[in-house]
Enzyme design. Structure first.
Site, mmCIF file in Angstrom:
data_model
loop_
_atom_site.group_PDB
_atom_site.id
_atom_site.type_symbol
_atom_site.label_atom_id
_atom_site.label_comp_id
_atom_site.label_asym_id
_atom_site.label_seq_id
_atom_site.Cartn_x
_atom_site.Cartn_y
_atom_site.Cartn_z
ATOM 1 N N GLY A 89 92.869 19.049 -2.830
ATOM 2 C CA GLY A 89 92.684 20.359 -2.107
ATOM 3 C C GLY A 89 91.853 20.415 -0.905
ATOM 4 O O GLY A 89 92.362 21.098 0.240
ATOM 5 N N ASP A 90 90.827 19.733 -1.038
ATOM 6 C CA ASP A 90 89.686 19.888 0.227
ATOM 7 C C ASP A 90 90.515 18.890 1.334
ATOM 8 O O ASP A 90 90.287 19.458 2.523
ATOM 9 C CB ASP A 90 88.519 19.010 -0.015
ATOM 10 C CG ASP A 90 87.522 19.883 -1.105
ATOM 11 O OD1 ASP A 90 86.956 20.864 -0.603
ATOM 12 O OD2 ASP A 90 87.408 19.524 -2.128
#
Length: 398
Positions: A169-170
């Site tokens: 996600g990052d």
């Protein structure tokens, strides 16, 4: 300045820690931007101590901070803020991934920064974005993956959701941040040098990757669930175990590919079955198809399975570990491992550069720097004398 790189001449100030902001800045640095990473004098970026450590420093750090300069500033000190403002006044891009409101508390709100530097592009990466009822809440990549829908569909239907093996996600948010920055720079070129904000929320970055999830629910009321290794509606595409216990990923969901696959394993009857001529027909019989592919794979060792599929031009791969990658001819031919040196002189390999540009390729010039390694040099370019730098250091401003 390396004019052979596409981002040469751009100055990027990184106020990020850990993953999303630093990864976005790393991409800029690999393609020629001057990236100044601002860190706290008290330990710096926590990523320096994450995962596997070598001589007290994360091996991940040496990759994530490559090509960057490290400047230590105490942002709780007025002199530290003053130095940062000088940097920002001449920067092209500011990347930050603090919780919304943090910079505002430091007197570094957008109106102030835009007045200071009207051409500035400000990339803001946060859990939930700069607006909305959740904007003030902390949000890591794991939360973004959960709220964005990724974790709900990841895993097997009879078990709880699982995470991917990395902080995906990052990293996705970082990519959107870079894309947004490049768009904003293009806008700046044709709009009298006017900068703007690029607002990336981690959950939205993940949500944007969720393919047909929204229209399927809105139009048909369909909620996609966890399905393990198969992709419902895309058949056959799954992981199968071979006779030696090793696994292969087989993607034979194209119409012509499926026919070649069936003929390669001696199932001409299925290759010629009109009911299986398209994906919709195959998907209605996916249990039957997966069962027969399972049986075929289980009767042959991995090497033989892969050779059969290669001859039939069926997309397939073993499931690679790091050890597999290090000796793989494709990885080596594409220069996906770069030779580098740790501070004590020990050589090691880093991931190669992505994407590959034919005329202006990126590169890794040096590994992640020591904390504050470039502080004096950077302050010197801002006009600070050696005595002033020593005084700032003595006061705890740097």
């Amino acid at each position: 300045m390396d004019t052979a790189k596409p981002l040469a001449g751009l100055k990027v100030i990184e106020l990020g820690t850990l993953i999303a902001g630093p990864f976005a800045a790393r991409i800029c640095a690999e393609f020629g931007a001057e990236v100044i990473k601002v860190e706290s004098p008290n330990g710096g970026d926590p990523l320096r101590k994450w995962r596997k450590l070598y001589e007290g420093t994360s091996l991940w750090w040496f990759v994530q901070a490559r090509n960057k300069q490290s400047l230590t500033l105490n942002l709780k000190d007025a002199d530290g803020i003053a130095i940062l403002k000088k940097l920002i006044s001449e920067a092209d891009i500011l990347i930050e991934n603090f919780r919304p409101g943090t910079l505002e508390k430091l007197g570094l709100d957008w109106d102030t920064l835009h007045t200071l530097n009207p051409a500035l592009v400000m990339v803001r990466l946060s859990g939930f974005g700069q607006t909305g009822p959740l904007m003030d809440q902390p949000g890591f990549g794991a939360v973004g993956e959960s709220m964005g829908g990724l974790r709900y569909i990841t895993g097997f239907e009879d078990r709880p959701p699982v995470r991917t093996g990395i902080s995906i996600g990052d990293s996705i948010a970082a990519l959107w941040g870079v894309i947004g920055a490049l768009m904003a720079l293009r806008h700046r070129e044709v709009n009298q040098g006017k900068g703007q904000i690029v607002d990336v929320a981690l959950y939205e970055a993940v949500f944007a990757m969720m393919e047909s999830m929204v229209p399927e629910f809105d139009v048909m009321g369909f909620v996609r669930e966890r399905t393990g290794n198969i992709m419902p509606g895309i058949t056959p595409s799954s992981i199968h175990t071979c006779s030696d216990g090793k696994a292969v990923q087989i993607g034979a969901n194209g119409d012509a590919i499926f026919q070649r696959f069936m003929r390669a394993i001696g199932r001409e009857d299925l290759a010629d079955d009109p009911a299986l001529a398209d994906n919709a027909g195959r998907d209605t019989r996916r249990d039957e198809l997966y069962a027969l592919i399972d049986r075929w794979a289980a009767s042959h060792p991995q090497d033989e399975v892969l050779k059969v599929l290669e001859r039939a031009e069926v997309p397939a791969s073993k499931i690679y570990s790091a050890a597999d990658m290090f000796t793989d001819p494709q990885y080596l031919a594409r220069e996906m491992f770069l030779n580098a040196t740790l501070p004590d002189g020990k050589s090691f390999k880093m991931p190669g550069i992505v994407p590959k540009l034919s005329d202006t390729p990126g590169s890794a010039e040096w590994t992640g720097p020591a904390l504050g390694e470039h502080t004096d040099a950077i302050l010197g370019t801002l006009g600070y004398s050696e005595q002033q730098i020593a005084e700032l250091r003595a006061r705890g401003a740097i």
